[in-house]
Write an enzyme that holds these catalytic residues in place. Structure first.
Site, PDB file in Angstrom:
ATOM      1  CE1 TYR A 179     -55.047 -66.244  -1.482  1.00  0.00           C
ATOM      2  CE2 TYR A 179     -53.189 -64.754  -1.172  1.00  0.00           C
ATOM      3  CZ  TYR A 179     -54.015 -65.765  -0.699  1.00  0.00           C
ATOM      4  OH  TYR A 179     -53.812 -66.289   0.550  1.00  0.00           O
TER       5      TYR A 179
ATOM      6  CE  LYS B 205     -50.390 -66.879  -0.015  1.00  0.00           C
ATOM      7  NZ  LYS B 205     -49.290 -66.451   0.862  1.00  0.00           N
TER       8      LYS B 205
ATOM      9  N   GLY C 133     -66.372 -66.565  -8.218  1.00  0.00           N
ATOM     10  CA  GLY C 133     -65.180 -67.299  -7.772  1.00  0.00           C
ATOM     11  C   GLY C 133     -65.372 -67.970  -6.429  1.00  0.00           C
TER      12      GLY C 133
ATOM     13  CB  SER D 248     -54.019 -69.928   0.903  1.00  0.00           C
ATOM     14  OG  SER D 248     -55.419 -69.826   0.801  1.00  0.00           O
TER      15      SER D 248
ATOM     16  CG  PHE E 234     -58.753 -74.417   5.944  1.00  0.00           C
ATOM     17  CD1 PHE E 234     -57.523 -75.045   6.068  1.00  0.00           C
ATOM     18  CD2 PHE E 234     -59.668 -74.935   5.039  1.00  0.00           C
ATOM     19  CE1 PHE E 234     -57.194 -76.173   5.306  1.00  0.00           C
ATOM     20  CE2 PHE E 234     -59.358 -76.077   4.277  1.00  0.00           C
ATOM     21  CZ  PHE E 234     -58.125 -76.684   4.417  1.00  0.00           C
ATOM     22  CG  ASN E 235     -61.846 -68.947   5.562  1.00  0.00           C
ATOM     23  OD1 ASN E 235     -61.639 -70.026   5.000  1.00  0.00           O
ATOM     24  ND2 ASN E 235     -62.301 -67.883   4.913  1.00  0.00           N
TER      25      ASN E 235
HETATM   26  C1  WQD Z   1     -65.776 -66.120   3.703  1.00  0.00           C
HETATM   27  C2  WQD Z   1     -67.260 -66.346   3.447  1.00  0.00           C
HETATM   28  C3  WQD Z   1     -68.054 -65.333   1.433  1.00  0.00           C
HETATM   29  C4  WQD Z   1     -67.417 -61.189   2.694  1.00  0.00           C
HETATM   30  C5  WQD Z   1     -60.301 -65.878   1.220  1.00  0.00           C
HETATM   31  C6  WQD Z   1     -59.131 -66.397   0.429  1.00  0.00           C
HETATM   32  C7  WQD Z   1     -58.274 -67.266   1.304  1.00  0.00           C
HETATM   33  C8  WQD Z   1     -57.876 -66.484   2.521  1.00  0.00           C
HETATM   34  C9  WQD Z   1     -59.135 -66.094   3.294  1.00  0.00           C
HETATM   35  C10 WQD Z   1     -55.918 -65.091   2.510  1.00  0.00           C
HETATM   36  C11 WQD Z   1     -67.577 -66.665   1.990  1.00  0.00           C
HETATM   37  C12 WQD Z   1     -68.711 -64.690   2.649  1.00  0.00           C
HETATM   38  C13 WQD Z   1     -67.464 -62.574   2.636  1.00  0.00           C
HETATM   39  C14 WQD Z   1     -68.627 -60.452   2.782  1.00  0.00           C
HETATM   40  C15 WQD Z   1     -69.856 -62.513   2.754  1.00  0.00           C
HETATM   41  N1  WQD Z   1     -57.165 -65.311   2.142  1.00  0.00           N
HETATM   42  N2  WQD Z   1     -68.663 -63.212   2.667  1.00  0.00           N
HETATM   43  N3  WQD Z   1     -69.801 -61.148   2.802  1.00  0.00           N
HETATM   44  O1  WQD Z   1     -63.214 -66.144   0.310  1.00  0.00           O
HETATM   45  O2  WQD Z   1     -63.337 -68.010   2.082  1.00  0.00           O
HETATM   46  O3  WQD Z   1     -61.140 -66.951   1.565  1.00  0.00           O
HETATM   47  O4  WQD Z   1     -59.891 -65.243   2.411  1.00  0.00           O
HETATM   48  O5  WQD Z   1     -55.174 -65.806   3.121  1.00  0.00           O
HETATM   49  O6  WQD Z   1     -57.119 -67.642   0.584  1.00  0.00           O
HETATM   50  O7  WQD Z   1     -59.602 -67.190  -0.643  1.00  0.00           O
HETATM   51  O8  WQD Z   1     -62.839 -65.647   2.772  1.00  0.00           O
HETATM   52  O9  WQD Z   1     -63.755 -63.998   4.344  1.00  0.00           O
HETATM   53  O10 WQD Z   1     -63.750 -63.441   1.867  1.00  0.00           O
HETATM   54  O11 WQD Z   1     -65.325 -65.154   2.740  1.00  0.00           O
HETATM   55  O12 WQD Z   1     -70.952 -63.115   2.779  1.00  0.00           O
HETATM   56  O13 WQD Z   1     -68.660 -59.193   2.817  1.00  0.00           O
HETATM   57  O14 WQD Z   1     -67.958 -65.134   3.747  1.00  0.00           O
HETATM   58  O15 WQD Z   1     -69.003 -65.507   0.374  1.00  0.00           O
HETATM   59  O16 WQD Z   1     -68.639 -67.605   1.962  1.00  0.00           O
HETATM   60  P1  WQD Z   1     -62.728 -66.731   1.598  1.00  0.00           P
HETATM   61  P2  WQD Z   1     -63.888 -64.464   2.936  1.00  0.00           P
END
Ligand code: WQD
Length: 330
Positions: A148, A152, A291, A124, A177-178
């Site tokens: 978590y 990784k 975080g 990740s 990434f995402n």
């Molecule tokens: C994305 C953006 C939030 C939820 C994490 C892990 C990464 C991978 C993917 C597993 C951010 C914003 C989110 C919400 C929001 N995990 N958000 N409202 O944190 O970038 O990555 O998930 O493989 O390892 O770190 O992903 O989808 O949680 O957040 O505004 O209800 O959406 O602040 O900017 P993230 P995310």
């Protein structure tokens, strides 16, 4: 090749299974169903016409995993199985360290024992910690902000040292990434058990009316519109990256970012979702999530050069396919 896919009924594992079968590989799935559903197995056979071998086991249990190595001639392993909720990992660190590290160690040990020389690991971008984007594979890793992410980073080190100690054991560390979106059929997609952690499943459940509104976690970041910027990648592009990685695995340790190289803000994603799907997603701006970092996106050039792989699908396809799956997914 005969590929063992751990976590193969999960979000990324199931999409990778489809692409492996499309490329004429035989897939053996090991999954304990902690964050996936057995119904996905039938959906995989509907999509591909082939029902993969399936073992409902916990891949931290070496003896259970060894049964698979005894029953099948495994040529390679793609290891997805793992706990992946960032917030949960802070409240349950031991569960995360045990599950994510012991599974990696058990599988590596069995691969060495059974001379399986190809290992692709689901890593990740979290391992980069809070560093300026674009993120490159040769950057020094920084301490992550949660257990978590640490699992990784530690798994990457376990696999790296194992590859260095065992000639011929080739490893590919894929830093996602995402991942968002779903297979075009709408049959498989991101279907977390319980309240979603990630943005896109939250958006689709709000759009469906299952949740009242989306909380946008902060709009005071130093970004285009103040909301968090991430490198969203269509899960089918990500799956294809895994096929390229295991088919083109070079000896030693190979590290690749699997991203698009482009950043998209929360509001850009939500607005694209509403526009493409012609549906409202009520949201409220709230405080930052502890975080979270402002911006994170990939330098994806290494995978393009060495794996002949590049993400092809854009935000429009991601939000379209995510919504189609949510509507199909009763
Ligand atoms: C994305 C953006 C939030 C939820 C994490 C892990 C990464 C991978 C993917 C597993 C951010 C914003 C989110 C919400 C929001 N995990 N958000 N409202 O944190 O970038 O990555 O998930 O493989 O390892 O770190 O992903 O989808 O949680 O957040 O505004 O209800 O959406 O602040 O900017 P993230 P995310």
């Amino acid at each position: 090749m005969n590929i063992l896919v751990t976590g193969g009924l999960g979000f990324i594992g199931s999409h990778t299974t489809v692409e492996l079968i499309k490329n004429n590989h035989e897939v053996i799935i090991a999954d304990n169903l902690i964050n996936s559903k057995i119904e996905v197995l039938d959906k995989l056979s509907t999509i591909t016409g082939i029902k993969p071998s399936f073992y409902q086991i916990d891949v931290t249990d070496e003896s259970q995993v060894e049964e698979i190595f005894s029953n099948h001639k495994i040529n390679g392993v793609i290891h997805f199985a793992g706990l992946k909720a960032v917030g949960e990992s802070v409240s349950k660190p031991l569960e995360y360290y045990f599950n994510n590290l012991v599974s990696t160690m058990a599988l590596s040990k069995l691969c060495v024992k059974h001379r399986v020389d190809k290992f692709v690991f689901s890593s990740s971008a979290t391992v980069y910690g809070d560093q300026p984007s674009p993120l490159k594979e040769d950057m020094d890793l920084k301490k992550t902000t949660n257990p978590y992410g640490e699992t990784k980073a530690m798994s990457e080190r376990i696999l790296t040292d194992t590859a260095h100690a065992n000639d011929g054991f080739a490893v590919s560390l894929l830093r996602y990434f995402n991942p968002v979106g779903a297979h075009e059929s709408g049959l498989i997609g991101e279907d977390p058990n319980g309240i979603p952690n990630n943005l896109m499943p939250f958006v689709t459940k709000v759009a469906k009316g299952q949740l009242p509104k989306l909380s946008v976690l902060g709009n005071d970041y130093d970004t285009i519109d103040g909301t968090g910027v991430r490198d969203y990648i269509h899960v089918v592009d990500l799956a294809k990256g895994h096929v390229k990685a295991i088919e083109n695995l070079k000896n030693g340790v190979n590290i690749y970012n699997l991203g698009t190289g482009r950043g998209t803000s929360v509001l850009e994603l939500v607005n694209a979702f509403m526009k493409v799907n012609d549906i409202d997603v009520p949201y409220e701006i709230v405080g930052r999530r502890p975080g979270d970092i402002a911006t994170c996106y990939a330098d994806a050039s290494k995978a393009e050069k060495e794996l002949d792989w590049k993400a092809e699908l854009g935000i429009e396809e991601m939000v379209r396919d995510a919504w189609k799956f949510e509507m199909n997914n009763k």
